[in-house]
Design an enzyme around this catalytic site. Structure first.
Site, PDB file in Angstrom:
ATOM      1  CD  GLN A   1       6.326  48.736 -16.259  1.00  0.00           C
ATOM      2  OE1 GLN A   1       7.431  48.574 -16.747  1.00  0.00           O
ATOM      3  NE2 GLN A   1       5.260  48.923 -17.002  1.00  0.00           N
TER       4      GLN A   1
ATOM      5  CD  GLN B   1      12.208  50.520 -19.579  1.00  0.00           C
ATOM      6  OE1 GLN B   1      11.805  51.643 -19.288  1.00  0.00           O
ATOM      7  NE2 GLN B   1      11.365  49.525 -19.837  1.00  0.00           N
TER       8      GLN B   1
ATOM      9  NE  ARG C   1      12.448  42.552 -24.632  1.00  0.00           N
ATOM     10  CZ  ARG C   1      12.273  43.453 -23.653  1.00  0.00           C
ATOM     11  NH1 ARG C   1      11.186  43.421 -22.911  1.00  0.00           N
ATOM     12  NH2 ARG C   1      13.184  44.385 -23.423  1.00  0.00           N
TER      13      ARG C   1
ATOM     14  CG  ASP D   1       5.141  44.778 -18.191  1.00  0.00           C
ATOM     15  OD1 ASP D   1       6.173  44.134 -18.381  1.00  0.00           O
ATOM     16  OD2 ASP D   1       4.402  45.160 -19.116  1.00  0.00           O
TER      17      ASP D   1
ATOM     18  CG  LEU E   1       1.955  51.341 -30.167  1.00  0.00           C
ATOM     19  CD1 LEU E   1       1.010  52.510 -30.408  1.00  0.00           C
ATOM     20  CD2 LEU E   1       2.391  51.293 -28.710  1.00  0.00           C
TER      21      LEU E   1
ATOM     22  N   GLY F   1      -2.485  45.049 -26.560  1.00  0.00           N
ATOM     23  CA  GLY F   1      -2.297  45.312 -25.126  1.00  0.00           C
ATOM     24  C   GLY F   1      -2.162  46.810 -24.888  1.00  0.00           C
ATOM     25  CG  HIS F   2       1.313  48.818 -26.353  1.00  0.00           C
ATOM     26  ND1 HIS F   2       1.855  47.952 -27.271  1.00  0.00           N
ATOM     27  CD2 HIS F   2       2.256  48.984 -25.393  1.00  0.00           C
ATOM     28  CE1 HIS F   2       3.067  47.613 -26.886  1.00  0.00           C
ATOM     29  NE2 HIS F   2       3.339  48.209 -25.746  1.00  0.00           N
TER      30      HIS F   2
HETATM   31  P1  AMP Z   1       5.877  48.459 -23.120  1.00  0.00           P
HETATM   32  O1  AMP Z   1       5.728  49.106 -24.448  1.00  0.00           O
HETATM   33  O2  AMP Z   1       6.261  47.020 -23.177  1.00  0.00           O
HETATM   34  O3  AMP Z   1       6.714  49.267 -22.153  1.00  0.00           O
HETATM   35  O4  AMP Z   1       4.425  48.449 -22.483  1.00  0.00           O
HETATM   36  C1  AMP Z   1       3.703  49.639 -22.292  1.00  0.00           C
HETATM   37  C2  AMP Z   1       2.491  49.357 -21.441  1.00  0.00           C
HETATM   38  O5  AMP Z   1       1.667  48.385 -22.095  1.00  0.00           O
HETATM   39  C3  AMP Z   1       2.853  48.787 -20.068  1.00  0.00           C
HETATM   40  O6  AMP Z   1       2.003  49.371 -19.089  1.00  0.00           O
HETATM   41  C4  AMP Z   1       2.574  47.314 -20.234  1.00  0.00           C
HETATM   42  O7  AMP Z   1       2.248  46.658 -19.026  1.00  0.00           O
HETATM   43  C5  AMP Z   1       1.377  47.357 -21.169  1.00  0.00           C
HETATM   44  N1  AMP Z   1       1.233  46.070 -21.865  1.00  0.00           N
HETATM   45  C6  AMP Z   1       2.192  45.410 -22.563  1.00  0.00           C
HETATM   46  N2  AMP Z   1       1.715  44.220 -22.992  1.00  0.00           N
HETATM   47  C7  AMP Z   1       0.437  44.131 -22.558  1.00  0.00           C
HETATM   48  C8  AMP Z   1      -0.596  43.145 -22.657  1.00  0.00           C
HETATM   49  N3  AMP Z   1      -0.403  42.003 -23.312  1.00  0.00           N
HETATM   50  N4  AMP Z   1      -1.788  43.389 -22.076  1.00  0.00           N
HETATM   51  C9  AMP Z   1      -1.997  44.542 -21.386  1.00  0.00           C
HETATM   52  N5  AMP Z   1      -1.070  45.515 -21.248  1.00  0.00           N
HETATM   53  C10 AMP Z   1       0.130  45.317 -21.821  1.00  0.00           C
END
Ligand code: AMP
Length: 287
Positions: A157, A65, A191, A154, A37, A40-41
């Site tokens: 998505q 995925q 990433r 995303d 995390l 963003g999360h």
């Molecule tokens: P992930 O763990 O990459 O599957 O992301 C989980 C959630 O966090 C998804 O809804 C992403 O769009 C969101 N997310 C990932 N990176 C960011 C970011 N930089 N800003 C806002 N939301 C994010």
């Protein structure tokens, strides 16, 4: 090593999550993640904490995925750290199932949002969104949240999940929240840890090019082609960047635009060494 007792409950199986859910009244907010995390999360978790009586975050690196040549095995994971962060934000329950409990041996049912899933990201990752929509539908069925929170990071998505929920009448409100960036402008992503310092420096061109797109639009540029060309030439002038796509498309249909009359999604994908990054911005004409 000191172990700190967590207030949140960690649930690892579908039946246990159903039991947790059955004992809850009031609204439930779900934040689906693949863990590792970052802010963003956490911005999604904070929004859920503000809106909902109970907050569930899921941590599941979803094999469905990832294509065979992608980074499923080396995707970064640090569950202990994730749990501590979520606990601090007052999350009530973390659903962290095993792959086997989400995909039983003869699993054979998938959710596909046709059309939208084969554009942009779908061109280079043909089975990606089928994996995303299937796991999100499963999570919605298991957790039965009132609201589910996703990042605009995303953007495709988010558009696909909104379409799935609309088409299948899933009883949930989808909340989309803005992209969180590092101080230097790079959109946060789990990433980003793969990037060398040089690649990271190069990757800043993504945000820079999107800011230029915003500025062109603010100066009344309405030609999608002109914006596409400028963004493309900025990114390609960066030595380490290999462009996958630069798109200026309708926010809902993801159809490529000629001119911007309605909200447009400017989205980019590029590789920096072995790491593929995405970023985007929305251009909204005044009524
Ligand atoms: P992930 O763990 O990459 O599957 O992301 C989980 C959630 O966090 C998804 O809804 C992403 O769009 C969101 N997310 C990932 N990176 C960011 C970011 N930089 N800003 C806002 N939301 C994010």
């Amino acid at each position: 090593m000191t172990r700190i007792a967590l207030r949140l409950q960690v649930v690892r199986s579908v039946p246990d999550l159903r039991t947790w859910r059955a004992a809850r009244q009031g609204s439930v907010g779900l934040v689906p993640t693949m863990g590792y995390l970052h802010e963003g999360h956490l911005s999604l978790v904070r929004a859920a904490r503000r809106n909902d009586d109970h907050v569930v975050a899921s941590i599941f690196v979803n094999p469905a995925q990832f294509a065979p040549n992608e980074d499923f095995d080396r995707y970064p994971r640090d569950e202990a750290r994730d749990l501590a962060l979520l606990d601090e934000l007052g999350v009530d329950c973390v659903f962290a199932p095993s792959v086997e409990s989400m995909y039983i041996a003869d699993f054979s049912t998938f959710v596909v949002v046709e059309g939208l899933s084969s554009r942009l990201e779908g061109k280079s990752r043909p089975s990606h969104f089928r994996g995303v929509t299937t796991v999100v539908m499963k999570l919605l069925n298991i957790v039965q949240p009132s609201r589910a929170y996703f990042g605009q990071k995303d953007a495709q998505q988010l558009a696909i999940i909104r379409r799935m929920v609309r088409d299948l009448d899933a009883p949930v409100e989808i909340i989309g929240l803005p992209i969180i960036r590092d101080a230097d402008g790079l959109a946060l992503s789990s990433r980003n840890v793969y990037l060398t310092p040089e690649q990271r420096e190069s990757a800043l061109v993504l945000n820079r090019s999107l800011r230029v797109a915003e500025s062109m639009f603010a100066h009344d540029e309405r030609s999608a082609g002109a914006i596409r060309d400028t963004v493309t030439s900025m990114i390609s002038s960066e030595g380490l960047a290999q462009i996958d796509y630069v798109s200026v498309a309708d926010c809902e249909t993801l159809d490529e635009l000629q001119s911007i009359e309605h909200p447009a999604l400017v989205s980019v994908a590029a590789r920096f060494g072995g790491t593929r990054l995405i970023d985007n911005t929305i251009l909204t004409p005044l009524p």
